[in-house]
Design an enzyme around this catalytic site. Structure first.
Site, PDB file in Angstrom:
ATOM      1  CD  GLU A   1      -3.619   3.960   7.384  1.00 32.03           C
ATOM      2  OE1 GLU A   1      -4.566   3.700   8.143  1.00 32.03           O
ATOM      3  OE2 GLU A   1      -2.451   3.586   7.581  1.00 32.03           O
TER       4      GLU A   1
ATOM      5  CG  ASP B   1      -0.389  -0.634   2.429  1.00 30.88           C
ATOM      6  OD1 ASP B   1       0.859  -0.719   2.533  1.00 30.88           O
ATOM      7  OD2 ASP B   1      -1.158  -1.033   3.318  1.00 30.88           O
TER       8      ASP B   1
HETATM    9 ZN    ZN Z   1      -1.215   0.102   7.673  1.00 28.18          ZN
END
Ligand code: ZN
Length: 442
Positions: A156, A86
């Site tokens: 997130e 990510d």
């Molecule tokens: Zn994380």
């Protein structure tokens, strides 16, 4: 000398590649760390990840699901293995004291200027994805199959995984046979923790607005007080876990935000709450959300609310469930290539991820069968610090250490970078087929 695909030579080949690429990956990590970006704004971050993978020889596509990166290496017949990292950071003012600490700010979707920090180590994940790519590219003579590396935006806010899937990730590139992901945590650096079955919780953050009719605080009978209605809702919501959830199940209902009014002598028009729900069973999770809606509506009715309450899902994700057979296979490869002593059993955590969408055909919207997932944790606390930390068990030690999302959290030591690269590469090699000429005895 012909190299064979036995574990001793494979292990030494991987170690040589890790040594060769550690400095470059660390440099990339530091560049990403210094300039973090908020969810779906990871333009510079994704460009650097894409450029590094392109330079290694991957076929790289940017802008998948917003700012996502997909890097493909089609290397003969065999399984398709997806490694996922990510890209995004958090609205936190960094206080780690490292030379390359972030001083950057970003703008939130509602227009606020906020400090930004890689406080969850997604910079580590993406730089180590690049590192694992370098290792597997260098060893491509020794395996066959398709390697699919992805760096997703907006973990997130639980948005990036679904955005990449909705942008045709599996149709445009490949549908993986196995999906692998990892996250750093403050366990001992150099260790890797595996979890069978349920590993992370489903999570929903729900915004609830209840309406009243405001007026002078001295004349409550001429108003409808949304503060009183909201107060009843907050306490009544506690009965969901106490009275509606079976005792053997774990569910959390937290009202983390409650906002109403401006000063003591004014009854406001409305009150706003944010309710966070966690649990490990997706069906039960939906029932809990229904219970919240039922209670809010009933309390509004009880309090003479002049119009119905409003509900808005701010963020949502499903349970992360590891495939047990796949965990065993990855764990065995980690034991073989990283050493059995580096492995620990990781209990399930109440944190959440959008990673499971990549494996869940219904929720991920890609149809067909579910795809097995394995998600593991990589320790990030240097040895000296770990030894000084009081406590015997993992959970006792962890309770003494900074956790992700803290302004002091810093996972980026050499041991962790190397281990995260190795764990990704070894995880992929648990699935990629050995080249036939390398098969012992062939
Ligand atoms: Zn994380």
């Amino acid at each position: 000398m012909t190299q064979t695909y036995d574990s001793v030579s494979l292990k030494s080949m991987i170690e040589a590649q890790l040594d060769e690429h550690l400095d470059g990956v660390t440099a990339l990590y530091r560049r990403l760390h210094e300039h973090p970006e908020l969810p779906f704004q990871e333009h510079k971050t994704s460009a650097q990840v894409a450029e590094a993978l392109r330079a290694q020889g991957f076929e790289v596509t940017q802008g998948v699901g917003g700012t996502g990166v997909v890097a493909m290496l089609r290397n003969g017949d065999g399984p398709t293995v997806m490694l996922r990292s990510d890209l995004d950071a958090l609205p936190i003012l960094e206080d780690t004291g490292v030379d390359f600490a972030s001083r950057d700010t970003g703008q939130t979707p509602d227009g606020r200027q906020v400090p930004v920090m890689h406080a969850c180590g997604h910079d580590l994940h993406s730089s180590c994805l690049v590192g694992a790519g370098a290792v597997l590219m260098a060893l491509r003579e020794h395996w066959q199959g398709t390697l699919m590396l992805i760096a997703q935006p907006a973990e997130e806010i639980f948005g990036g995984a679904q955005a990449m899937l909705a942008d045709g990730l599996y149709d445009r590139f490949a549908r993986p046979d196995i999906v692998l992901g990892q996250h750093n945590m403050p366990a001992l650096a150099g260790t890797v923790g595996h979890t069978e079955g349920q590993a992370m919780a489903a999570a929903t953050t729900l915004k609830v607005t209840v309406h009243g009719a405001g007026g002078h605080g001295s004349m409550p009978a001429q108003t409808i007080d949304p503060v009183v209605i909201a107060a009843h809702i907050v306490t009544r919501l506690q009965t969901i876990v106490a009275r509606e959830v079976p005792p053997e199940q774990t569910v959390v209902v937290t009202v983390g935000k409650l906002v109403a009014g401006t000063q003591g002598n004014i009854i406001p028009h409305s009150a706003e709450m944010e309710v966070n729900v966690r649990g490990f069973d997706d069906a039960l999770h939906r029932r809990v959300l229904e219970a919240i809606e039922r209670i809010v509506r009933a309390e509004c009715e009880a309090g003479r609310s002049p119009k119905p309450p409003e509900f808005e899902v701010l963020t949502e994700t499903i349970t992360l469930r590891n495939d047990d057979a796949a965990v065993a296979r990855v764990r065995a490869k980690h034991a073989e290539l990283l050493g059995e002593s580096t492995l620990f059993d990781m209990p399930r955590v109440n944190g959440s991820e959008d990673f499971p969408y990549f494996g869940n055909a219904d929720a991920g919207g890609f149809g067909g069968d579910d795809i097995p997932c394995v998600y593991w944790f990589v320790g990030a606390t240097p040895d000296a610090r770990w030894q000084q930390t009081p406590g015997e068990s993992l959970s006792e030690k962890l309770s003494q250490l900074e956790m992700p999302h803290s302004p002091y959290y810093f996972p980026g030591n050499d041991v962790t970078v190397r281990t995260a690269m190795a764990a990704f590469a070894a995880g992929a090699l648990a699935w990629l087929a050995p080249r036939e000429r390398d098969t012992p005895g062939a």
